[in-house]
Scaffold this motif. Sequence first.
Motif, PDB file in Angstrom:
ATOM      1  N   ASP A 160       0.857  -1.723   0.113  1.00 44.00           N
ATOM      2  CA  ASP A 160       0.141  -0.350  -0.410  1.00 44.00           C
ATOM      3  C   ASP A 160       0.854   0.978   0.248  1.00 44.00           C
ATOM      4  O   ASP A 160       1.611   1.326   0.735  1.00 44.00           O
ATOM      5  CB  ASP A 160      -0.833   0.259   1.464  1.00 44.00           C
ATOM      6  CG  ASP A 160      -1.851  -0.639   1.311  1.00 44.00           C
ATOM      7  OD1 ASP A 160      -2.346  -2.393   0.075  1.00 44.00           O
ATOM      8  OD2 ASP A 160      -3.233  -0.904   2.240  1.00 44.00           O
ATOM      9  N   GLU A 217       6.298   5.283   6.859  1.00 48.99           N
ATOM     10  CA  GLU A 217       5.782   6.458   6.921  1.00 48.99           C
ATOM     11  C   GLU A 217       5.004   6.617   8.648  1.00 48.99           C
ATOM     12  O   GLU A 217       4.353   5.430   8.698  1.00 48.99           O
ATOM     13  CB  GLU A 217       4.876   5.919   5.603  1.00 48.99           C
ATOM     14  CG  GLU A 217       3.962   7.020   5.414  1.00 48.99           C
ATOM     15  CD  GLU A 217       4.463   7.860   4.141  1.00 48.99           C
ATOM     16  OE1 GLU A 217       6.067   8.036   3.345  1.00 48.99           O
ATOM     17  OE2 GLU A 217       3.898   8.604   3.174  1.00 48.99           O
ATOM     18  N   MET A 247       2.245   0.872  -3.605  1.00 45.06           N
ATOM     19  CA  MET A 247       4.057   1.551  -4.336  1.00 45.06           C
ATOM     20  C   MET A 247       4.576   0.279  -4.799  1.00 45.06           C
ATOM     21  O   MET A 247       3.719  -0.995  -4.189  1.00 45.06           O
ATOM     22  CB  MET A 247       4.743   1.227  -3.134  1.00 45.06           C
ATOM     23  CG  MET A 247       5.370   2.423  -2.600  1.00 45.06           C
ATOM     24  SD  MET A 247       5.823   3.396  -3.970  1.00 45.06           S
ATOM     25  CE  MET A 247       6.360   4.833  -3.361  1.00 45.06           C
ATOM     26  N   TRP A 289      11.025   0.655  -7.248  1.00 46.52           N
ATOM     27  CA  TRP A 289       9.916   1.343  -6.916  1.00 46.52           C
ATOM     28  C   TRP A 289       9.133   2.121  -7.439  1.00 46.52           C
ATOM     29  O   TRP A 289       9.938   3.274  -8.341  1.00 46.52           O
ATOM     30  CB  TRP A 289      10.517   2.131  -5.211  1.00 46.52           C
ATOM     31  CG  TRP A 289      10.930   1.277  -4.511  1.00 46.52           C
ATOM     32  CD1 TRP A 289      11.269  -0.067  -4.321  1.00 46.52           C
ATOM     33  CD2 TRP A 289      11.053   1.916  -3.026  1.00 46.52           C
ATOM     34  NE1 TRP A 289      11.773  -0.098  -2.935  1.00 46.52           N
ATOM     35  CE2 TRP A 289      11.972   1.091  -2.360  1.00 46.52           C
ATOM     36  CE3 TRP A 289      10.421   3.022  -2.987  1.00 46.52           C
ATOM     37  CZ2 TRP A 289      12.646   1.121  -1.054  1.00 46.52           C
ATOM     38  CZ3 TRP A 289      11.212   3.489  -1.218  1.00 46.52           C
ATOM     39  CH2 TRP A 289      11.603   2.559  -0.768  1.00 46.52           C
TER      40      TRP A 289
HETATM   41  P1  AMP Z   1       6.010  10.655  -3.459  1.00 43.21           P
HETATM   42  O1  AMP Z   1       6.099  11.518  -2.138  1.00 43.21           O
HETATM   43  O2  AMP Z   1       4.426  10.762  -4.214  1.00 43.21           O
HETATM   44  O3  AMP Z   1       6.727  11.241  -4.109  1.00 43.21           O
HETATM   45  O4  AMP Z   1       6.142   9.432  -3.386  1.00 43.21           O
HETATM   46  C1  AMP Z   1       6.720   8.677  -2.273  1.00 43.21           C
HETATM   47  C2  AMP Z   1       6.710   8.130  -1.090  1.00 43.21           C
HETATM   48  O5  AMP Z   1       5.619   7.625  -0.390  1.00 43.21           O
HETATM   49  C3  AMP Z   1       7.763   7.801  -0.297  1.00 43.21           C
HETATM   50  O6  AMP Z   1       9.043   8.990  -0.678  1.00 43.21           O
HETATM   51  C4  AMP Z   1       6.862   7.675   0.828  1.00 43.21           C
HETATM   52  O7  AMP Z   1       7.106   8.860   1.760  1.00 43.21           O
HETATM   53  C5  AMP Z   1       5.519   7.225   0.574  1.00 43.21           C
HETATM   54  N1  AMP Z   1       5.537   5.857   0.567  1.00 43.21           N
HETATM   55  C6  AMP Z   1       3.736   5.476   0.828  1.00 43.21           C
HETATM   56  N2  AMP Z   1       3.832   4.545   1.318  1.00 43.21           N
HETATM   57  C7  AMP Z   1       5.292   3.999   0.894  1.00 43.21           C
HETATM   58  C8  AMP Z   1       5.375   2.233   1.564  1.00 43.21           C
HETATM   59  N3  AMP Z   1       5.048   0.700   1.009  1.00 43.21           N
HETATM   60  N4  AMP Z   1       7.016   2.555   0.231  1.00 43.21           N
HETATM   61  C9  AMP Z   1       7.664   2.941  -0.102  1.00 43.21           C
HETATM   62  N5  AMP Z   1       7.366   4.263  -0.056  1.00 43.21           N
HETATM   63  C10 AMP Z   1       5.907   4.899   0.361  1.00 43.21           C
END
Ligand code: AMP
Length: 588
Positions: free
Chosen positions: A240, A289, A408, A425
């Motif tokens: 998730d 998170e 993710m 990722w």
């Molecule tokens: P974004 O901030 O939109 O670039 O998306 C990446 C961010 O999603 C990461 O820096 C995390 O803060 C968040 N995140 C939430 N769930 C996950 C997960 N399961 N694995 C890695 N990152 C996650």
Amino acid sequence: MRRWSELAERVAATTRTSEKTGLLAEYLRTLDQDALRIAVVFLTGRPFPEADQRATGIGWATIANAVAQMSGADRAALAEAYDRHSDLAAAVGDVLEGVGHAPPPEASPSLPEVAGTFAEIEAASGPARKSALLAALLARADPRTARGIVRVLSGELRIGLREGLVEAAIARAFEHPLDAVKRAGMLTGDIGRTAVLAREGRLDTAELALFHPLKFMLASPAEDAAEILRRLGPTVWVEDKYDGIRCQLHRLGRDVRLYSRDLHDISGQFPEIVEASAALPWDGILDGEILAFRDGAVLPFIALQARLGRKDPPPSLRAEVPVIYVAFDLLGLGTGPDDDLDADARTVTPLLETPLRERRRLLETLDLPLIDGGHGAFALAHLSTADSRDGLELAFSDARARRNEGLMVKDPTSPYSPGRRGYGWLKMKKALATIDCVVVGVEVGHGKRHGVLSDYTFAVRDEASDQLVTIGKAYSGLTDAEIAAMTRWFEDHTISRHGRYRVVEPRVVVEVAFDVILRSNRHKSGFALRFPRIARLRLDKDPAEADTLETVRALYEGLQAGAEHLVTAGARKVVALAAGSRQRRTET
Ligand code: AMP
């Protein structure tokens, strides 16, 4: 500093990476230890090492004041020069040349002197004092050296360098394999220290240090399920995507520290997580998170906002917005308090090169105090696998039903690559992709927004030219309070005004949602977004982390490739985008 500035301009003048690396390597070899550490940090476009908590707190206005104060140049001349170059350092150089600023070469400041002044600027309170310190430094610098100083101070190097190239130059300068430099860089999280270790032939002594935050691994946006399977398939790991704030947890003995995405210590804001971690029977580093979570359910991000930036939150706020730590990765693991070793004698084994599958297995053995019947401070990220588009779409709607943002998708064989945005990722969120853009211009709004700067023009980074290129304009979708706060910020960081439009310092990142990407000559990027909306302010992101033109191009090509199957939160809607046409058909 003069030689550093000359080198920066020579590096900027060539587009060939091998030439850039050669120039850099030759230069780095000539430096002593102190100068080397500083030069390398400056080459990453930062006045202080990345994990250093310090920031000079200096913006365009203060730099402009210092230049005006020192040279007698007119601020309007600086704004005009900025409009010509869209580059503050180039503008400062032009203005100083224009007024004939030519201090004697022997007065030119050395790298340690410049670094020392940056530290003084950081420690000084108030823009007047900061500006005076900078003016005294610039007074000793010829226009080219001043350009170099401003490049570093403004964080806008614009010489076509990325950290990878600086690492390659360190490897070449001191004749070590690039992998050894990268590995040491990953563990120390400090490129200056890595360069010194390389110079001394001690790269193999680099260790993972607790309480020195590592850079976070980043994710690339994915257009849809088909692209994800194409890149990471046939079977992918699906977690998730939680909508909270990223946090690295370090633990040694009973000491626990939490670090945010921008590597700041945020332990004071989340005492319940610190308290719950203190008794854990191991030392190590988690990635995860922080979420607002009450009565067994995730609360929306807006609830968590009440906790952000609040040190020592009062019991009433802790009760109203309780938080949990959702762990999804384990970056280092050591022995625990049971072995009776002194804190100094304990070591943590890095797991960065261990495949995700094994890192997750170890994470699951850690006995985290998981949420159970309303108690506990931890959860493990929800994990499943998928091997088809339908499987991914189902996982997506299940994640949304659990009130999470999306998915993710991870490659279980991938290492943890600090600071890198690779394809290990991929993020799949909301109904359509969003991109992170930098606000470069603002305008006063219309109607009830006539008194505030609510219309934003935003840009993505073109890595080839190292420039920001505009891609769209949108009315802000932010809350009134956010718009008011941002209006004040933009007023203080306006570079020049053109009627209603203001060019602002390119520092603010916004997440922009859109329906379709189109080819268009209206914006410098050559693309436009259809129905762009500002989804969220991303004050946690640095402009260097904004999405790139290359990502936009890839998303555009993905959309062109054919019909896209997208799933929204509630009803499953399939939005078919006819390739090449601007028509949208919605089937339910
Ligand atoms: P974004 O901030 O939109 O670039 O998306 C990446 C961010 O999603 C990461 O820096 C995390 O803060 C968040 N995140 C939430 N769930 C996950 C997960 N399961 N694995 C890695 N990152 C996650």
